[in-house]
Scaffold this motif. Structure first.
Motif, PDB file in Angstrom:
ATOM      1  N   VAL A  40       0.954  -1.050   0.095  1.00 47.51           N
ATOM      2  CA  VAL A  40       0.172   0.095  -0.026  1.00 47.51           C
ATOM      3  C   VAL A  40       0.914   1.369   0.109  1.00 47.51           C
ATOM      4  O   VAL A  40       0.514   2.267  -0.337  1.00 47.51           O
ATOM      5  N   MET A  41       1.944   1.106   0.695  1.00 45.07           N
ATOM      6  CA  MET A  41       2.954   2.023   0.672  1.00 45.07           C
ATOM      7  C   MET A  41       4.090   2.588  -0.526  1.00 45.07           C
ATOM      8  O   MET A  41       4.712   3.495  -0.471  1.00 45.07           O
ATOM      9  N   ALA A  42       3.783   1.521  -1.435  1.00 40.71           N
ATOM     10  CA  ALA A  42       4.805   1.561  -2.530  1.00 40.71           C
ATOM     11  C   ALA A  42       4.778   2.967  -3.194  1.00 40.71           C
ATOM     12  O   ALA A  42       3.972   3.784  -3.624  1.00 40.71           O
ATOM     13  N   GLY A  43       6.139   3.435  -3.396  1.00 38.24           N
ATOM     14  CA  GLY A  43       6.330   4.770  -4.038  1.00 38.24           C
ATOM     15  C   GLY A  43       6.083   5.946  -3.008  1.00 38.24           C
ATOM     16  O   GLY A  43       6.555   7.018  -3.467  1.00 38.24           O
ATOM     17  N   VAL A  44       5.768   5.743  -1.818  1.00 37.01           N
ATOM     18  CA  VAL A  44       5.486   6.670  -0.906  1.00 37.01           C
ATOM     19  C   VAL A  44       6.733   6.476   0.265  1.00 37.01           C
ATOM     20  O   VAL A  44       7.260   7.578   0.415  1.00 37.01           O
ATOM     21  N   GLY A  45       6.815   5.356   0.824  1.00 38.92           N
ATOM     22  CA  GLY A  45       7.631   5.003   1.763  1.00 38.92           C
ATOM     23  C   GLY A  45       7.919   3.703   2.246  1.00 38.92           C
ATOM     24  O   GLY A  45       7.195   2.770   1.600  1.00 38.92           O
ATOM     25  N   GLU A  46       8.719   3.185   3.146  1.00 36.77           N
ATOM     26  CA  GLU A  46       8.915   1.758   3.321  1.00 36.77           C
ATOM     27  C   GLU A  46       8.581   1.589   4.908  1.00 36.77           C
ATOM     28  O   GLU A  46       9.088   2.241   5.779  1.00 36.77           O
ATOM     29  N   PRO A  47       7.424   0.740   5.388  1.00 37.87           N
ATOM     30  CA  PRO A  47       7.466   0.558   6.788  1.00 37.87           C
ATOM     31  C   PRO A  47       8.604  -0.437   7.212  1.00 37.87           C
ATOM     32  O   PRO A  47       9.306  -1.115   6.522  1.00 37.87           O
ATOM     33  N   ALA A  48       8.662   0.025   8.476  1.00 42.35           N
ATOM     34  CA  ALA A  48       9.663  -0.793   9.292  1.00 42.35           C
ATOM     35  C   ALA A  48       9.190  -2.030   9.886  1.00 42.35           C
ATOM     36  O   ALA A  48       7.821  -2.144  10.051  1.00 42.35           O
ATOM     37  N   LEU A  49      10.187  -3.220  10.007  1.00 40.25           N
ATOM     38  CA  LEU A  49       9.573  -4.605  10.212  1.00 40.25           C
ATOM     39  C   LEU A  49      10.150  -4.973  11.706  1.00 40.25           C
ATOM     40  O   LEU A  49      11.516  -4.846  11.853  1.00 40.25           O
ATOM     41  N   ILE A  50       9.528  -5.328  12.522  1.00 38.86           N
ATOM     42  CA  ILE A  50       9.925  -5.907  13.723  1.00 38.86           C
ATOM     43  C   ILE A  50      10.262  -7.263  13.673  1.00 38.86           C
ATOM     44  O   ILE A  50      11.478  -7.600  14.081  1.00 38.86           O
ATOM     45  N   VAL A  51       9.660  -8.342  13.573  1.00 39.52           N
ATOM     46  CA  VAL A  51      10.265  -9.805  13.436  1.00 39.52           C
ATOM     47  C   VAL A  51      10.483 -10.085  12.137  1.00 39.52           C
ATOM     48  O   VAL A  51      10.149 -10.388  11.143  1.00 39.52           O
ATOM     49  N   LYS A  52      12.022  -9.793  12.073  1.00 35.92           N
ATOM     50  CA  LYS A  52      12.853 -10.012  10.892  1.00 35.92           C
ATOM     51  C   LYS A  52      13.454 -11.330  10.700  1.00 35.92           C
ATOM     52  O   LYS A  52      13.481 -12.049  11.431  1.00 35.92           O
ATOM     53  N   GLY A  53      13.845 -11.694   9.430  1.00 35.42           N
ATOM     54  CA  GLY A  53      14.521 -12.865   9.215  1.00 35.42           C
ATOM     55  C   GLY A  53      13.834 -14.102   9.408  1.00 35.42           C
ATOM     56  O   GLY A  53      12.648 -14.119   9.162  1.00 35.42           O
ATOM     57  N   SER A  54      14.400 -14.999   9.997  1.00 37.64           N
ATOM     58  CA  SER A  54      13.827 -16.348  10.210  1.00 37.64           C
ATOM     59  C   SER A  54      13.140 -16.454  11.694  1.00 37.64           C
ATOM     60  O   SER A  54      12.772 -17.446  12.191  1.00 37.64           O
ATOM     61  N   ALA A  55      13.326 -15.104  12.556  1.00 37.85           N
ATOM     62  CA  ALA A  55      12.620 -15.239  13.641  1.00 37.85           C
ATOM     63  C   ALA A  55      11.018 -15.762  13.680  1.00 37.85           C
ATOM     64  O   ALA A  55      10.294 -15.282  12.994  1.00 37.85           O
ATOM     65  N   SER A  56      10.571 -16.389  14.681  1.00 36.43           N
ATOM     66  CA  SER A  56       9.038 -16.622  14.924  1.00 36.43           C
ATOM     67  C   SER A  56       8.406 -15.699  15.701  1.00 36.43           C
ATOM     68  O   SER A  56       8.844 -15.294  16.638  1.00 36.43           O
ATOM     69  N   PRO A  57       7.025 -15.135  15.133  1.00 37.15           N
ATOM     70  CA  PRO A  57       6.229 -14.265  15.887  1.00 37.15           C
ATOM     71  C   PRO A  57       5.972 -14.979  17.315  1.00 37.15           C
ATOM     72  O   PRO A  57       5.630 -14.253  18.324  1.00 37.15           O
ATOM     73  N   HIS A  58       5.872 -16.459  17.272  1.00 38.49           N
ATOM     74  CA  HIS A  58       5.333 -17.043  18.484  1.00 38.49           C
ATOM     75  C   HIS A  58       6.683 -16.947  19.772  1.00 38.49           C
ATOM     76  O   HIS A  58       6.047 -17.020  20.750  1.00 38.49           O
ATOM     77  N   THR A  59       7.896 -16.934  19.231  1.00 37.98           N
ATOM     78  CA  THR A  59       8.634 -16.811  20.419  1.00 37.98           C
ATOM     79  C   THR A  59       9.742 -15.398  20.401  1.00 37.98           C
ATOM     80  O   THR A  59      10.651 -15.652  21.026  1.00 37.98           O
ATOM     81  N   TYR A  60       9.105 -14.627  19.753  1.00 37.59           N
ATOM     82  CA  TYR A  60      10.114 -13.325  19.557  1.00 37.59           C
ATOM     83  C   TYR A  60      10.199 -12.753  20.741  1.00 37.59           C
ATOM     84  O   TYR A  60       9.308 -12.611  21.616  1.00 37.59           O
ATOM     85  N   ALA A  61      11.519 -12.080  21.241  1.00 36.05           N
ATOM     86  CA  ALA A  61      11.525 -11.154  22.265  1.00 36.05           C
ATOM     87  C   ALA A  61      12.058  -9.788  21.930  1.00 36.05           C
ATOM     88  O   ALA A  61      12.853  -9.706  20.784  1.00 36.05           O
ATOM     89  N   LEU A  62      11.219  -8.663  22.232  1.00 32.36           N
ATOM     90  CA  LEU A  62      11.596  -7.311  21.598  1.00 32.36           C
ATOM     91  C   LEU A  62      13.089  -6.869  21.776  1.00 32.36           C
ATOM     92  O   LEU A  62      13.597  -7.099  22.953  1.00 32.36           O
ATOM     93  N   LYS A  63      13.603  -6.143  20.833  1.00 38.40           N
ATOM     94  CA  LYS A  63      14.974  -5.767  20.992  1.00 38.40           C
ATOM     95  C   LYS A  63      15.122  -4.250  21.291  1.00 38.40           C
ATOM     96  O   LYS A  63      14.110  -3.475  20.947  1.00 38.40           O
ATOM     97  N   PRO A  64      16.225  -3.838  21.641  1.00 42.96           N
ATOM     98  CA  PRO A  64      16.201  -2.158  22.057  1.00 42.96           C
ATOM     99  C   PRO A  64      15.987  -1.559  20.690  1.00 42.96           C
ATOM    100  O   PRO A  64      15.308  -0.563  20.544  1.00 42.96           O
ATOM    101  N   SER A  65      16.459  -2.089  19.555  1.00 46.02           N
ATOM    102  CA  SER A  65      16.105  -1.309  18.078  1.00 46.02           C
ATOM    103  C   SER A  65      14.737  -1.234  17.793  1.00 46.02           C
ATOM    104  O   SER A  65      14.280  -0.241  17.263  1.00 46.02           O
ATOM    105  N   ASP A  66      13.980  -2.185  18.308  1.00 41.45           N
ATOM    106  CA  ASP A  66      12.448  -2.405  17.916  1.00 41.45           C
ATOM    107  C   ASP A  66      11.741  -1.313  18.900  1.00 41.45           C
ATOM    108  O   ASP A  66      11.138  -0.600  18.562  1.00 41.45           O
ATOM    109  N   ALA A  67      12.412  -1.099  20.202  1.00 46.12           N
ATOM    110  CA  ALA A  67      11.625  -0.110  21.338  1.00 46.12           C
ATOM    111  C   ALA A  67      12.066   1.305  20.438  1.00 46.12           C
ATOM    112  O   ALA A  67      11.202   2.171  20.393  1.00 46.12           O
ATOM    113  N   GLY A  68      13.118   1.555  19.846  1.00 46.06           N
ATOM    114  CA  GLY A  68      13.407   2.739  19.130  1.00 46.06           C
ATOM    115  C   GLY A  68      12.085   3.015  18.090  1.00 46.06           C
ATOM    116  O   GLY A  68      11.871   4.151  18.058  1.00 46.06           O
ATOM    117  N   ALA A  69      12.064   2.014  17.250  1.00 44.16           N
ATOM    118  CA  ALA A  69      11.099   1.971  16.219  1.00 44.16           C
ATOM    119  C   ALA A  69       9.822   2.439  16.667  1.00 44.16           C
ATOM    120  O   ALA A  69       9.220   3.256  16.053  1.00 44.16           O
TER     121      ALA A  69
END
Ligand code: ZN
Length: 330
Positions: free
Chosen positions: A39-68
């Protein structure tokens, strides 16, 4: 020098306008991020919290996520019940943000959690399940936190016991896209027409995807299979698939010996079925279940852990599920 001043002011005003043109948008998990990115194509890019191969079920928030989250103007997430790492953080960190819980989207289909992992609930199974529940409650108590319990009670009131993998129905994804576009247009009226036309293109793409997958999956409709965690009921319901069971209801609760034995018995009964692992969860358990049987194994990736984030992740995710199912079951 004096004559230049108005131009300098105008230039400064234009720069300021450009700098605030697109809001800071955060998305919780890859499937949500993908639809927001489209939906944001050409306007901006959203940030993503659960990146890479991390699982949403077992993820723990990182300091960089807190900043975002602290910097966010808008946060999109599925809601309580999936991103457990995010509930408290949204209240304490994302204080300046519009928080959009996509499970609340009007018209969205929310199915109840299948407590037995798609097995028929007979006495032995429910006994087994009670045991798992007890372990889970116990772990919660170890974590203590009155706040956490409170948040839990609150979301039960709001949503009941919904299965939060609702993005796996493309009809739900279409409703999410519309809500994402409306939210962005309200927060950022200057780009409203771009969000609107991107959303319209995405809705067409999702309709085409659904028709394509219905054709792909038609030949395996009704062929039973077993999955690692019970993530797929929206996909099954939409495309006429038949799940015979899951290794675990949710990846943060590992199966006990009784459930493994029940699955081995199920595999023996089904014969040449397929048992699907996930990219980062317990292939050894899958091997234990299929050992000595005619069953084949495959991999399904319902949360996009092995896929590159971005606008194309969502169609790639659904196509990946369909391809894996057909390759193994056909
Ligand atoms: Zn899941």
């Amino acid at each position: 020098m004096k004559r230049l001043a108005p131009f300098a002011l105008l230039a400064a005003a234009l720069l300021t306008t450009t700098a605030v043109a697109s809001p800071d948008v955060v998305a919780s998990i890859k499937p949500v991020h993908s639809l927001v990115a489209a939906v944001m194509a050409g306007v901006g890019e959203p940030a993503l919290i659960v990146k890479g191969s991390a699982s949403p079920h077992t993820y723990a928030l990182k300091p960089s996520d807190a900043g975002a989250l602290e910097a966010a103007d808008i946060v999109f997430w599925t809601g309580h019940g999936m991103e457990l790492f995010l509930g408290d953080a949204l209240e304490t960190l994302a204080t300046g943000a519009t928080v959009v819980e996509l499970a609340d989207t009007p018209g969205i289909t929310l199915l109840p959690v299948r407590e037995g992992g798609a097995f028929e609930a007979h006495a032995h199974e429910s006994e087994d399940h009670d045991h798992e529940d007890h372990d889970h409650d116990h772990a919660d108590h170890d974590h203590d936190h009155a706040d956490h319990d409170h948040a839990h009670d609150h979301d039960h009131d709001a949503h009941g016991e919904g299965d939060m993998h609702f993005w796996l129905d493309p009809e739900n994804a279409k409703l999410m896209v519309t809500r994402i576009a409306t939210t962005l247009a309200e927060a950022d009226p200057g780009n409203a027409s771009a969000y609107q036309s991107n959303a319209e293109a995405e809705l067409v793409r999702l309709d085409e995807l659904e028709a394509e997958l219905a054709a792909t999956l038609g030949p395996v409709a009704g062929k039973p299979f077993i999955v690692f965690h019970d993530a797929y009921q929206y996909f099954e319901a939409r495309f006429g698939l038949t799940l015979a069971g899951s290794v675990t209801v949710t990846p943060d609760v590992m199966p006990g010996a009784a459930r493994i034995d029940a699955l081995k018995a199920k595999v023996a009964e089904l014969g040449a079925t397929c048992v699907f692992a996930e990219p980062n969860f317990e292939p050894t358990i899958i091997a234990a279940i299929t050992e000595g049987s005619a069953a084949k194994s495959g991999v399904l990736d319902p949360e996009g852990g092995a896929l590159e984030a971005g606008a194309d992740l969502y169609p790639n995710l659904l196509r990946g599920l369909a391809t894996s199912l057909v390759d193994c079951l056909q």
